[in-house]
Design a protein around this motif. Structure first.
Motif, PDB file in Angstrom:
ATOM      1  N   UNK A  27     -41.165 -68.573  22.176  1.00 41.80           N
ATOM      2  CA  UNK A  27     -40.663 -67.214  22.446  1.00 41.80           C
ATOM      3  C   UNK A  27     -41.761 -66.419  22.724  1.00 41.80           C
ATOM      4  N   UNK A  28     -41.062 -65.196  23.646  1.00 45.32           N
ATOM      5  CA  UNK A  28     -41.856 -64.113  23.757  1.00 45.32           C
ATOM      6  C   UNK A  28     -43.254 -64.562  24.778  1.00 45.32           C
ATOM      7  N   UNK A  29     -43.026 -65.456  25.900  1.00 45.63           N
ATOM      8  CA  UNK A  29     -43.918 -65.726  26.628  1.00 45.63           C
ATOM      9  C   UNK A  29     -45.108 -66.355  25.839  1.00 45.63           C
ATOM     10  N   UNK A  30     -44.887 -66.921  24.740  1.00 49.04           N
ATOM     11  CA  UNK A  30     -46.000 -67.663  24.031  1.00 49.04           C
ATOM     12  C   UNK A  30     -46.903 -66.631  23.454  1.00 49.04           C
ATOM     13  N   UNK A  31     -46.396 -65.225  23.137  1.00 54.18           N
ATOM     14  CA  UNK A  31     -47.189 -64.258  22.366  1.00 54.18           C
ATOM     15  C   UNK A  31     -46.243 -63.784  21.310  1.00 54.18           C
ATOM     16  N   UNK A  32     -46.651 -63.648  20.024  1.00 55.03           N
ATOM     17  CA  UNK A  32     -45.716 -63.277  19.058  1.00 55.03           C
ATOM     18  C   UNK A  32     -46.425 -62.131  18.581  1.00 55.03           C
ATOM     19  N   UNK A  33     -45.656 -60.914  18.013  1.00 56.14           N
ATOM     20  CA  UNK A  33     -46.229 -59.694  17.290  1.00 56.14           C
ATOM     21  C   UNK A  33     -46.813 -60.324  16.034  1.00 56.14           C
ATOM     22  N   UNK A  34     -47.896 -59.875  15.516  1.00 60.44           N
ATOM     23  CA  UNK A  34     -48.517 -60.130  14.168  1.00 60.44           C
ATOM     24  C   UNK A  34     -48.795 -58.873  13.517  1.00 60.44           C
ATOM     25  N   UNK A  35     -48.360 -58.628  12.261  1.00 59.24           N
ATOM     26  CA  UNK A  35     -48.413 -57.749  11.341  1.00 59.24           C
ATOM     27  C   UNK A  35     -49.513 -57.847  10.522  1.00 59.24           C
ATOM     28  N   UNK A  36     -50.546 -57.170  10.392  1.00 54.03           N
ATOM     29  CA  UNK A  36     -51.627 -57.314   9.522  1.00 54.03           C
ATOM     30  C   UNK A  36     -51.266 -56.335   8.132  1.00 54.03           C
ATOM     31  N   UNK A  37     -51.227 -56.522   6.869  1.00 51.55           N
ATOM     32  CA  UNK A  37     -51.174 -55.757   5.937  1.00 51.55           C
ATOM     33  C   UNK A  37     -52.040 -56.011   4.820  1.00 51.55           C
ATOM     34  N   UNK A  38     -52.602 -54.887   4.171  1.00 47.51           N
ATOM     35  CA  UNK A  38     -53.721 -55.107   3.043  1.00 47.51           C
ATOM     36  C   UNK A  38     -52.945 -55.556   2.021  1.00 47.51           C
ATOM     37  N   UNK A  39     -53.584 -56.800   1.678  1.00 45.93           N
ATOM     38  CA  UNK A  39     -53.036 -57.755   0.734  1.00 45.93           C
ATOM     39  C   UNK A  39     -52.971 -56.859  -0.792  1.00 45.93           C
TER      40      UNK A  39
END
Lengths: 132, 132
Positions: A14-26
């Motif tokens: 999906x998404x032309x092979x690029x996916x959104x990735x969210x970084x959250x402080x653990x």
């Protein structure tokens, strides 16, 4: 509705092979940034335990912290219902995820009077990346 | 590096007019979902105080909760350093953001043994949306 099989999570078709990735402080839950991953950066993230994104601007792997030293140690990886968004829980080394020196890239709040800086500046970008 | 002027935040000239928008629980910090906004949905979100996205699948405004009743009341709006990602802090009515009935769409953790459901299921989708 069909569901992706476990082996296709996340689904980089999906998404032309690029996916959104969210970084959250653990630890604090603060949302630090959003970037993109391709299958290669995702695989390297899992293999090394450090967040690796794909830079759309530079069209290459972006090992977060490769210039600033502000590496993200991955404490958890999650995928959403549609298998097309990734959530990383990370330990942000150096205290700042943003290249502008703020803890979070989301350092501006939109108020009725316009944007207002609410984030905490941890470092001076000119010192970390050199003057431009 | 150039910076967007306050009046262009967020900058909908990027990303073909669609920007990623992250919804985070304002009280717990849990990341609930990611969707997309166009300028119209963003304006309606600010005007009404309820999260409105743009559905890429349906190619129309998506007033979150219009079917399920699980509306998101907006408690804060933030924009990132590049002005191309939006963060909403929301109060999630109904206790679940995900159409599969989980509090968060990120209800699966990727473990060395594969995906594992870690999220809490709040409702039965078949009852909320009708059987399909």
């Amino acid at each position: 509705m069909s569901h992706a099989s476990p082996t296709s999570l996340p689904d980089f078709s999906r998404g032309d092979g690029l996916l959104p990735a969210i970084a959250q402080d653990f630890a604090t839950g603060e949302v630090l940034m959003m970037a993109y991953m391709n299958a290669e950066s995702y695989a390297e993230t899992l293999a090394t335990g450090r967040a690796v994104y794909f830079s759309r601007g530079r069209q290459r792997l972006w090992r977060k912290g490769e210039e600033s030293g502000n590496v993200q140690l991955v404490r958890g990886v999650y995928v959403d219902c549609d298998a097309d968004t990734i959530l990383l829980k990370v330990e942000q080394l150096g205290g700042a995820a943003c290249h502008e020196g703020y803890r979070s890239c989301f350092f501006r709040e939109i108020t009725p009077d316009g944007p207002r800086v609410v984030g905490e500046r941890v470092f001076d970008p000119a010192q970390v990346y050199g003057k431009k």
